[in-house]
Scaffold this motif. Structure first.
Motif, PDB file in Angstrom:
ATOM      1  N   LEU A  98       0.401  -0.698   0.214  1.00  0.00           N
ATOM      2  CA  LEU A  98      -0.124   0.159  -0.326  1.00  0.00           C
ATOM      3  C   LEU A  98       0.975   1.310  -0.033  1.00  0.00           C
ATOM      4  N   LYS A  99       2.155   1.304   0.848  1.00  0.00           N
ATOM      5  CA  LYS A  99       2.751   2.632   0.939  1.00  0.00           C
ATOM      6  C   LYS A  99       3.805   3.031  -0.222  1.00  0.00           C
ATOM      7  N   ALA A 100       4.098   1.686  -0.740  1.00  0.00           N
ATOM      8  CA  ALA A 100       4.673   1.628  -2.647  1.00  0.00           C
ATOM      9  C   ALA A 100       4.022   1.866  -3.418  1.00  0.00           C
ATOM     10  N   GLU A 101       3.029   1.992  -3.638  1.00  0.00           N
ATOM     11  CA  GLU A 101       1.691   1.899  -4.668  1.00  0.00           C
ATOM     12  C   GLU A 101       1.238   3.554  -3.730  1.00  0.00           C
ATOM     13  N   ALA A 102       1.322   3.831  -2.740  1.00  0.00           N
ATOM     14  CA  ALA A 102       0.905   5.250  -2.469  1.00  0.00           C
ATOM     15  C   ALA A 102       2.119   6.649  -3.081  1.00  0.00           C
ATOM     16  N   LYS A 103       2.786   5.629  -2.657  1.00  0.00           N
ATOM     17  CA  LYS A 103       4.336   6.914  -3.590  1.00  0.00           C
ATOM     18  C   LYS A 103       4.340   6.524  -4.709  1.00  0.00           C
ATOM     19  N   LYS A 104       4.104   5.556  -5.795  1.00  0.00           N
ATOM     20  CA  LYS A 104       3.589   5.799  -6.539  1.00  0.00           C
ATOM     21  C   LYS A 104       2.687   6.285  -7.698  1.00  0.00           C
ATOM     22  N   LEU A 105       2.015   6.976  -7.343  1.00  0.00           N
ATOM     23  CA  LEU A 105       0.625   7.819  -7.043  1.00  0.00           C
ATOM     24  C   LEU A 105       1.061   9.433  -6.442  1.00  0.00           C
ATOM     25  N   ARG A 106       1.776   9.604  -5.605  1.00  0.00           N
ATOM     26  CA  ARG A 106       2.516  10.645  -5.213  1.00  0.00           C
ATOM     27  C   ARG A 106       0.657  10.442  -4.088  1.00  0.00           C
ATOM     28  N   ILE A 107       0.957  10.340  -3.300  1.00  0.00           N
ATOM     29  CA  ILE A 107      -0.362   9.892  -2.411  1.00  0.00           C
ATOM     30  C   ILE A 107       0.762  10.062  -0.885  1.00  0.00           C
ATOM     31  N   SER A 108      -0.442  11.960  -0.746  1.00  0.00           N
ATOM     32  CA  SER A 108       0.436  12.110   0.682  1.00  0.00           C
ATOM     33  C   SER A 108      -0.068  11.569   2.107  1.00  0.00           C
ATOM     34  N   LEU A 109       0.876  11.396   2.803  1.00  0.00           N
ATOM     35  CA  LEU A 109       0.738  10.629   4.101  1.00  0.00           C
ATOM     36  C   LEU A 109      -0.940  10.963   4.684  1.00  0.00           C
ATOM     37  N   GLU A 110      -1.060  12.230   4.709  1.00  0.00           N
ATOM     38  CA  GLU A 110      -2.488  12.868   5.332  1.00  0.00           C
ATOM     39  C   GLU A 110      -3.010  12.610   4.197  1.00  0.00           C
ATOM     40  N   GLU A 111      -3.809  12.399   3.011  1.00  0.00           N
ATOM     41  CA  GLU A 111      -4.574  11.659   1.730  1.00  0.00           C
ATOM     42  C   GLU A 111      -4.708  10.227   1.729  1.00  0.00           C
ATOM     43  N   LEU A 112      -3.561   9.246   2.839  1.00  0.00           N
ATOM     44  CA  LEU A 112      -3.695   8.616   2.280  1.00  0.00           C
ATOM     45  C   LEU A 112      -4.463   7.815   3.794  1.00  0.00           C
ATOM     46  N   ARG A 113      -4.564   8.609   5.062  1.00  0.00           N
ATOM     47  CA  ARG A 113      -4.892   8.454   6.650  1.00  0.00           C
ATOM     48  C   ARG A 113      -6.287   8.804   6.013  1.00  0.00           C
ATOM     49  N   GLU A 114      -6.762   9.833   4.832  1.00  0.00           N
ATOM     50  CA  GLU A 114      -8.018   9.942   4.536  1.00  0.00           C
ATOM     51  C   GLU A 114      -9.355   9.410   4.439  1.00  0.00           C
ATOM     52  N   MET A 115      -8.699   8.660   2.870  1.00  0.00           N
ATOM     53  CA  MET A 115      -8.952   7.020   2.246  1.00  0.00           C
ATOM     54  C   MET A 115      -9.319   5.956   3.233  1.00  0.00           C
ATOM     55  N   ILE A 116      -8.260   6.226   4.332  1.00  0.00           N
ATOM     56  CA  ILE A 116      -8.293   4.500   5.258  1.00  0.00           C
ATOM     57  C   ILE A 116      -9.847   4.723   6.328  1.00  0.00           C
ATOM     58  N   ASP A 117      -9.694   6.635   6.809  1.00  0.00           N
ATOM     59  CA  ASP A 117     -10.636   7.000   7.378  1.00  0.00           C
ATOM     60  C   ASP A 117     -12.141   7.245   7.180  1.00  0.00           C
ATOM     61  N   LYS A 118     -11.556   7.223   5.156  1.00  0.00           N
ATOM     62  CA  LYS A 118     -13.254   7.111   4.513  1.00  0.00           C
ATOM     63  C   LYS A 118     -14.444   5.914   4.230  1.00  0.00           C
ATOM     64  N   GLY A 119     -13.628   4.917   4.547  1.00  0.00           N
ATOM     65  CA  GLY A 119     -13.662   3.027   4.210  1.00  0.00           C
ATOM     66  C   GLY A 119     -15.026   3.222   5.030  1.00  0.00           C
ATOM     67  N   GLY A 120     -14.193   3.921   6.409  1.00  0.00           N
ATOM     68  CA  GLY A 120     -14.948   3.623   7.887  1.00  0.00           C
ATOM     69  C   GLY A 120     -14.109   2.226   8.750  1.00  0.00           C
ATOM     70  N   TYR A 121     -14.127   2.144   9.871  1.00  0.00           N
ATOM     71  CA  TYR A 121     -13.352   1.073  10.910  1.00  0.00           C
ATOM     72  C   TYR A 121     -14.123   1.377  11.712  1.00  0.00           C
ATOM     73  N   GLU A 122     -15.016   0.367  12.008  1.00  0.00           N
ATOM     74  CA  GLU A 122     -15.274  -0.294  13.786  1.00  0.00           C
ATOM     75  C   GLU A 122     -15.048  -0.984  14.810  1.00  0.00           C
TER      76      GLU A 122
END
Length: 122
Positions: A98-122
């Protein structure tokens, strides 16, 4: 025990994973006896040596211990050992790619956290 085995994975691994899952979800608790190699063999119509291979791997990792003439039992620390091992496997199999792909796509750590939070985690 599951009703059937998956043909895409070695049987001994499936037996091992069944026991691991049962320990993690506490359907088998510390100090409790687990099914014997013969019980697994009879239930799934497999060679007892195959079942023993899965069980013995858990003994080697100190998840199970043997009481001579009585059977295999869950150690007190089994759940914690398994969770630690599975977290490491999760990190290696999911987080690193996930981190490797995010780096390739230039997804910031903040964006990645938002994506994770968006999915919902109970």
């Amino acid at each position: 025990m599951k009703n059937s085995l998956d043909e895409s994975k070695p049987i001994f691994l499936q037996i091992r994973e069944q026991l691991e899952d049962a320990i993690i979800n506490e359907s088998i608790k510390p100090g409790e006896r687990v099914p014997s190699t013969n019980e697994f063999a009879n239930y799934y119509q497999i060679n007892p040596a195959t079942a023993a291979k899965g069980i013995n791997a858990l003994v080697a990792e100190e998840i199970l211990f043997k009481r001579r003439g009585v059977g295999m039992f869950v150690t007190e620390d089994a759940k914690e050992i398994l969770i630690k091992k599975r977290k490491q496997t999760f990190y290696e199999n999911y987080m690193l790619p996930l981190k490797a792909e995010a780096k390739k796509l230039r997804i910031s750590l903040e964006e990645l956290r938002e994506m994770i939070d968006k999915g919902g985690y109970e």
